[in-house]
Scaffold this active site. Structure first.
Site, mmCIF file in Angstrom:
data_model
loop_
_atom_site.group_PDB
_atom_site.id
_atom_site.type_symbol
_atom_site.label_atom_id
_atom_site.label_comp_id
_atom_site.label_asym_id
_atom_site.label_seq_id
_atom_site.Cartn_x
_atom_site.Cartn_y
_atom_site.Cartn_z
ATOM 1 N N CYS A 94 1.026 -1.158 -0.009
ATOM 2 C CA CYS A 94 0.038 0.060 0.047
ATOM 3 C C CYS A 94 0.759 1.045 -0.049
ATOM 4 C CB CYS A 94 -0.972 0.093 1.421
ATOM 5 S SG CYS A 94 -2.039 1.299 1.199
ATOM 6 N N THR A 340 -25.727 2.837 11.473
ATOM 7 C CA THR A 340 -26.441 2.563 10.499
ATOM 8 C C THR A 340 -27.467 3.801 10.330
ATOM 9 O OG1 THR A 340 -28.618 1.384 9.946
ATOM 10 C CG2 THR A 340 -28.310 1.658 12.523
ATOM 11 N N TYR A 341 -27.905 3.985 9.203
ATOM 12 C CA TYR A 341 -28.824 5.012 8.739
ATOM 13 C C TYR A 341 -30.260 4.492 8.486
ATOM 14 C CZ TYR A 341 -24.289 7.095 8.342
ATOM 15 O OH TYR A 341 -22.836 7.490 8.545
ATOM 16 N N ASN A 342 -30.304 3.239 8.680
ATOM 17 C CA ASN A 342 -31.675 2.777 8.544
ATOM 18 C C ASN A 342 -32.123 2.867 6.947
ATOM 19 O OD1 ASN A 342 -32.246 1.542 11.304
ATOM 20 N ND2 ASN A 342 -32.550 3.841 11.575
ATOM 21 N N THR A 352 -31.396 -2.871 9.080
ATOM 22 C CA THR A 352 -30.384 -3.557 8.171
ATOM 23 C C THR A 352 -29.445 -4.283 9.218
ATOM 24 O OG1 THR A 352 -28.508 -1.782 8.738
ATOM 25 C CG2 THR A 352 -30.106 -1.640 6.601
ATOM 26 N N GLU A 417 -22.775 3.921 1.313
ATOM 27 C CA GLU A 417 -23.446 2.541 1.662
ATOM 28 C C GLU A 417 -22.050 1.658 1.612
ATOM 29 O OE1 GLU A 417 -27.139 2.785 -0.159
ATOM 30 O OE2 GLU A 417 -27.679 2.114 1.877
#
Ligand SMILES: CC(C)C[C@H](N)C(=O)O
Length: 446
Positions: A94, A340-342, A352, A417
């Site tokens: 890397c 989470t952002y649902n 989720t 996401e």
């Protein structure tokens, strides 16, 4: 200046990531207080930070852990800390991380010649080689013997347990960050080798504008994508219901775990050799992650999460050896697991949890860690093959991640996401590597 005969370097990259269109990162991520915080602590906002800013709660926890690892008081001198990270990043070829830490190493007063090859570094640092190699690619092979060789009274030069745990966390943290760097396709910084040129790039060298998902594809694909997301959501609901109804035998659970662990997922893409600045810092570059053989054929033993877990064992050991660090890591694991952002692509108000859990457990499965009470059938139902290819590549061979592996999965989800999925891979991988090492340290101390 060019009129005066001085060549002016020009940045080559067209944004922080080669996979994610710059405008998405700028719109969604950059309007955050956490970036001010980061600018104040680093003096700049690098590509890594910009992409992480898509998830501000994670970024602020990440900045705290970076500060604790590299800046606050601790057993290792600052230049050493960065050198350990340079060694770790080199394992995954890397050059982004190698260059970031090389710069910080020099700023901390490090000896320039060490960067010219690991053979120039002190023996004590070089003695981390085996652990670095195993942590990066096959942590399940780490035993108390490896620990003993570094810390026992006769070892020369000797590592104290506190120094060793600091180095182990630095290595594991850097390996997992390399997964993130490769998995998000981060572009070199403008001052990196490979990040600038003295002549404007010819049209054939201008990076093609990164592939943009849904919107630019045909209508039919859009429709297919929407169906895919709906099918996935339906499966999530069904799984939850089924699990409440049926319990399968322990034996069947083990079989399902083994099936996932040894499933053949092609991840090996042949890549060009890494740049010399990275190569000179790796010993035994051919040592890599190795697929687990199908059951019966000498596969390495499984680690049962019930026998050694972060919550019940790892956390307190780290706290004891390096006060506060356990706390920082614990916070990181919690933020990643609970983030989470649902939301699922175009749908709001979705739970989720099962999907995020399947991702986390799949990565642990690839690292040989099994949860007795988890049904690995869910992994197969929820993670489509292209997602498995991406996740496995990123978690086990990050340097082989390509734009097409990134674009192939979750085609109708947002980039943020996908970056979220990257965070889960990174967190799970970090925890897996640490668990094996901490278990060996516990065995050594006893
Ligand atoms: C990884 C993603 C599927 C997570 C999802 N967007 C959520 O808000 O929970």
């Amino acid at each position: 200046m060019s009129e005066e005969g001085i060549e002016v370097p020009r940045a080559l990259a067209s944004g922080p990531s080669a996979f994610i269109p710059a405008k998405e990162i700028l719109i969604e991520g950059l309007n955050q207080d956490v970036l001010i915080e980061s600018f104040l602590s680093l003096g700049r906002v690098d590509h890594l930070t910009m992409v992480m800013a898509l998830h501000p709660s994670y970024l602020s926890c990440f900045l705290r852990i970076q500060q604790a690892l590299f800046e606050l008081d601790g057993p290792l001198p600052r230049d050493w800390r960065h050198y350990v990270s340079v060694m770790a990043a080199a394992r995954h070829h890397c050059s982004y991380m190698v260059q970031q830490h090389s710069k910080a190493f020099l700023e901390a007063g490090g000896e320039e010649s060490w960067l010219g090859g690991i053979k120039h570094a002190p023996v004590k640092l070089r003695s981390l080689h085996t652990l670095n190699k195993l942590l990066a690619h096959r942590p399940w092979l780490i035993t108390q013997q490896h620990i003993q060789e570094l810390v026992c009274a006769g070892a020369e030069p000797r590592w104290s347990l506190a120094e060793l745990i600091h180095a182990v966390i630095l290595m594991a943290h850097t390996h997992s960050l390399c997964s993130f760097v490769w998995g998000c396709g981060l572009n070199p910084e403008p001052d990196h080798i490979g990040g600038y040129a003295f002549h404007p790039p010819s049209p054939s060298h201008i990076p093609r504008s990164p592939y943009s998902p849904a919107h630019e594809d045909g209508r039919q694909e859009l429709v297919d994508g929407a169906v895919e997301v709906e099918v996935l959501m339906k499966r999530m609901v069904e799984l939850q219901q089924q699990q409440e109804e049926e319990e399968c035998t322990q034996e069947e659970m083990v079989t399902r775990f083994e099936r996932e662990r040894s499933e053949s997922i092609p991840t090996a893409v042949v890549r060009g050799a890494p740049p010399e600045l990275v190569l000179c810092l790796v010993e035994e570059p051919e040592f890599r992650y190795e697929d687990f053989a199908p059951r019966g054929e000498q596969s390495p033993p499984i680690m049962r999460a019930q026998d050694y877990s972060w919550e019940d064992h790892g956390f307190s050991l780290v706290q004891r050896l390096l006060p506060d660090m356990g706390q920082f890591l614990d916070e990181e694991f919690q933020v990643v697991s609970n983030l989470t952002y649902n939301r699922m692509a175009m749908h709001e108000d979705v739970d989720t949890y099962t999907l995020r859990k399947a991702l986390w457990n799949y990565i642990h499965c690839l690292y040989g860690i099994r949860y007795d009470d988890y049904d690995y059938g869910s992994v197969n139902v929820l993670l489509e093959r292209s997602l498995k290819v991406f996740v496995k590549t990123m978690a086990c061979h990050p340097e082989q991640t390509t734009a097409s592996t990134y674009h192939a999965f979750w085609r109708h989800f947002r980039h943020s996401e996908k970056v979220h999925a990257n965070l889960i891979v990174m967190g799970a991988r970090l925890q897996a590597a640490l668990l094996y090492t901490l278990r060996s340290i516990t065995a050594y101390i006893k």
